[in-house]
Design an enzyme around this catalytic site. Structure first.
Site, PDB file in Angstrom:
ATOM      1  N   GLY A 196       6.755   3.488   2.120  1.00  0.00           N
ATOM      2  CA  GLY A 196       6.977   2.318   1.263  1.00  0.00           C
ATOM      3  C   GLY A 196       5.648   1.747   0.810  1.00  0.00           C
TER       4      GLY A 196
ATOM      5  N   CYS B 102       2.588   0.720  -3.644  1.00  0.00           N
ATOM      6  CA  CYS B 102       2.089   1.771  -4.549  1.00  0.00           C
ATOM      7  C   CYS B 102       2.948   3.031  -4.611  1.00  0.00           C
ATOM      8  CB  CYS B 102       0.671   2.145  -4.147  1.00  0.00           C
ATOM      9  SG  CYS B 102      -0.482   0.806  -4.444  1.00  0.00           S
TER      10      CYS B 102
ATOM     11  N   ARG C  30       6.354  -5.396   0.832  1.00  0.00           N
ATOM     12  CA  ARG C  30       6.878  -4.768  -0.381  1.00  0.00           C
ATOM     13  C   ARG C  30       7.377  -3.356  -0.108  1.00  0.00           C
ATOM     14  NH1 ARG C  30       1.965  -6.167  -4.433  1.00  0.00           N
ATOM     15  NH2 ARG C  30       0.814  -5.884  -2.481  1.00  0.00           N
TER      16      ARG C  30
HETATM   17  C1  UDX Z   1      -1.471   4.050  -0.667  1.00  0.00           C
HETATM   18  C2  UDX Z   1      -2.499   5.156  -0.806  1.00  0.00           C
HETATM   19  O1  UDX Z   1      -2.766   5.716   0.481  1.00  0.00           O
HETATM   20  C3  UDX Z   1      -3.792   4.588  -1.384  1.00  0.00           C
HETATM   21  O2  UDX Z   1      -4.718   5.635  -1.585  1.00  0.00           O
HETATM   22  C4  UDX Z   1      -3.461   3.924  -2.727  1.00  0.00           C
HETATM   23  O3  UDX Z   1      -4.618   3.381  -3.318  1.00  0.00           O
HETATM   24  C5  UDX Z   1      -2.436   2.833  -2.527  1.00  0.00           C
HETATM   25  O4  UDX Z   1      -1.255   3.382  -1.933  1.00  0.00           O
HETATM   26  P1  UDX Z   1      -0.898   2.100   0.986  1.00  0.00           P
HETATM   27  O5  UDX Z   1       0.350   2.018   0.182  1.00  0.00           O
HETATM   28  O6  UDX Z   1      -1.667   0.865   1.282  1.00  0.00           O
HETATM   29  O7  UDX Z   1      -1.944   3.132   0.262  1.00  0.00           O
HETATM   30  O8  UDX Z   1      -0.494   2.687   2.394  1.00  0.00           O
HETATM   31  P2  UDX Z   1      -0.539   4.120   3.080  1.00  0.00           P
HETATM   32  O9  UDX Z   1      -1.393   4.007   4.270  1.00  0.00           O
HETATM   33  O10 UDX Z   1      -0.813   5.177   2.096  1.00  0.00           O
HETATM   34  O11 UDX Z   1       1.010   4.280   3.589  1.00  0.00           O
HETATM   35  C6  UDX Z   1       2.031   4.354   2.632  1.00  0.00           C
HETATM   36  C7  UDX Z   1       3.351   4.574   3.385  1.00  0.00           C
HETATM   37  O12 UDX Z   1       3.351   5.863   4.008  1.00  0.00           O
HETATM   38  C8  UDX Z   1       3.567   3.552   4.505  1.00  0.00           C
HETATM   39  O13 UDX Z   1       4.935   3.173   4.532  1.00  0.00           O
HETATM   40  C9  UDX Z   1       3.196   4.335   5.766  1.00  0.00           C
HETATM   41  O14 UDX Z   1       3.882   3.885   6.918  1.00  0.00           O
HETATM   42  C10 UDX Z   1       3.655   5.737   5.397  1.00  0.00           C
HETATM   43  N1  UDX Z   1       2.957   6.795   6.131  1.00  0.00           N
HETATM   44  C11 UDX Z   1       1.626   6.985   5.925  1.00  0.00           C
HETATM   45  C12 UDX Z   1       3.697   7.618   6.980  1.00  0.00           C
HETATM   46  O15 UDX Z   1       4.899   7.436   7.159  1.00  0.00           O
HETATM   47  N2  UDX Z   1       3.058   8.627   7.623  1.00  0.00           N
HETATM   48  C13 UDX Z   1       1.724   8.873   7.454  1.00  0.00           C
HETATM   49  O16 UDX Z   1       1.219   9.814   8.063  1.00  0.00           O
HETATM   50  C14 UDX Z   1       0.983   8.016   6.582  1.00  0.00           C
END
Ligand code: UDX
Length: 428
Positions: A254, A257, A325
């Site tokens: 989620g 982005c 979000r």
């Molecule tokens: C993301 C992109 O990583 C970043 O480069 C971009 O600029 C903005 O969007 P963000 O949305 O802040 O960053 O979070 P991120 O750490 O990427 O995690 C996104 C989602 O994936 C979260 O819900 C997180 O819990 C999930 N996630 C992430 C997983 O389920 N497993 C993982 O191994 C990594």
């Protein structure tokens, strides 16, 4: 090295982090926002978001006079680089609304000095630079793209230690000016055309989201065939062509982005008459993952979901942020509530008033377990890995834990009299 004078328009997650980090690098930065009370708070170092290290950098920038905050656009008459860090709300069809960008351009276009560069930092639809150039209608002002790759919660570290800096511009002078923002950062700087730079952002996020959708589908397959998702992820991720990063299974993905960018990627393909199913499939797979998890939880309970009292640990979209979000936790909670469950939830960072759910929010982890038939762990806050499970067991009515973030070990749980299940791992 002072380098170019920078005005950052917008002091949200991207703008405030960018402004503070650029000031830390030695640039002279003016951060502009329309919200007067927010500007006053920022002068006092009061940071409205949870970003590790950001408060210190803001205070440092104000102290060194490298960073200032204002509601006025007057700094635009002397700025060399103008960073647009404005909201680009996603529309139902997946396109982004550029009304805030258009409004800012209309306000600044007469003020900009010849040779300045207007740079998009927040995600914008591919090709937006053409619209921005038209709105600017200034042949002595350039437009460039400098996409951000900041993860919430680690945005400061991500800004100062990037894998790469991407600069898209139509002319070399503009590209060099934007690249000079990053003087002092050890990272390759890729100079490319503006369209490619805008597309790199969408492509990176869509690929990362797709990687996650794949690992969550793999987790569902492990449940079906009796595999162990942690072992499978270790074996798959150790291939250096795949890599273990972003291969952690969970309750789905989620944030502000990934959902927006995967929809945006699919929309871009559709508007060009292309059938590119991966992005939409990744988005749909993630929605299906929420449904699958809810079905698993319902099947795991010893009573009808409509009579179930559930405790939830973790409401934000991931640990390390206060952002709700498109939170997978909220998606799962609301589906369970729609099926009649009663939910009491705890999160160390979420603002109780902002949680888009009928779940009752409490202020500590153990209160969320009170009289619960089962405990669901949905966001990977560190404190959940070291919780007192004996106390949890005494507080709950039932003894089942559904740990969708793999924070607890089965031996820990059973020692406390709890029965734990992890999606994608053999039970027992
Ligand atoms: C993301 C992109 O990583 C970043 O480069 C971009 O600029 C903005 O969007 P963000 O949305 O802040 O960053 O979070 P991120 O750490 O990427 O995690 C996104 C989602 O994936 C979260 O819900 C997180 O819990 C999930 N996630 C992430 C997983 O389920 N497993 C993982 O191994 C990594």
């Amino acid at each position: 090295m002072t380098g170019p004078q920078v005005t950052v328009i917008g002091t949200g997650y991207v703008g405030l982090t960018s402004a503070a980090c650029l000031a830390h690098l030695g640039r002279d930065v003016v951060a502009v926002d329309i919200d007067e009370s927010k500007i006053e708070r920022l002068w006092r170092g009061e940071i409205p978001i949870l970003e590790y290290g950001l408060e210190a950098l803001v205070l440092e920038g104000v102290e060194s006079k490298k960073l200032s905050f204002t509601t006025s656009y007057e700094s635009l008459t002397t700025a060399d680089v103008i960073l647009l860090c404005l909201p680009t709300p996603v529309q139902p069809d997946g396109d982004l609304n550029l009304r805030f960008v258009e409004g800012a351009i209309a306000q600044m276009r007469e003020m900009l000095k010849p040779g300045s560069v207007v740079v998009t930092k927040s995600t914008v639809p591919v090709g937006s630079h053409h619209k921005i150039s038209a709105w600017l209608d200034r042949d002595d002002v350039s437009v460039a793209s400098n996409p951000e790759f900041l993860r919430e919660g680690t945005a400061v570290s991500d800004f100062l230690n990037p894998d790469r800096v991407v600069v898209g511009a139509s002319d070399q002078e503009a590209a060099a000016l934007v690249a000079s923002l990053y003087e002092g950062i050890e990272a390759p700087i890729q100079l490319t055309d503006t369209t490619s730079a805008e597309l790199i952002k969408y492509a990176a996020n869509t690929f990362l989201a797709t990687k996650l959708s794949f690992v969550n589908e793999l987790s569902r397959l492990c449940d079906a065939v009796g595999g162990d998702i942690e072992a499978v992820v270790e074996g798959v991720g150790s291939d250096n062509r795949i890599g273990s990063a972003f291969l952690r299974p969970g309750p789905g993905w989620g944030g502000s982005c990934f959902p927006k960018d995967t929809k945006g990627f699919a929309f871009l393909a559709e508007t060009h008459g292309l059938s590119l199913p991966v992005a939409k499939a990744s988005y749909d797979s993630n929605q299906a993952h929420f449904d699958h998890l809810v079905d698993q939880i319902v099947a795991y309970l010893n009573k009808p979901i409509s009579e179930a009292r559930l405790g939830v640990w973790g409401v934000t979209f991931k640990a390390g942020t206060d952002d709700l979000r498109d939170s997978p936790s909220v998606e799962v909670m609301n589906r369970l509530i729609a099926r009649g469950a009663t939910i009491t939830a705890y999160d160390p960072a979420a603002d109780h008033e902002m949680v888009p759910s009928e779940a009752r929010m409490v202020s500590d982890a153990y209160s969320a377990c009170a009289e619960a038939d089962a405990l669901l762990v949905l966001t990977e806050w560190d404190e959940f890995a070291t919780a007192d499970l004996e106390k949890v067991a005494q507080t709950m009515a039932g003894n089942k834990v559904f740990d969708a973030r793999y924070m607890m070990r089965p031996e820990q749980a059973s020692a406390a009299g709890l029965v734990i299940t992890h999606p994608g791992k053999p039970t027992g």
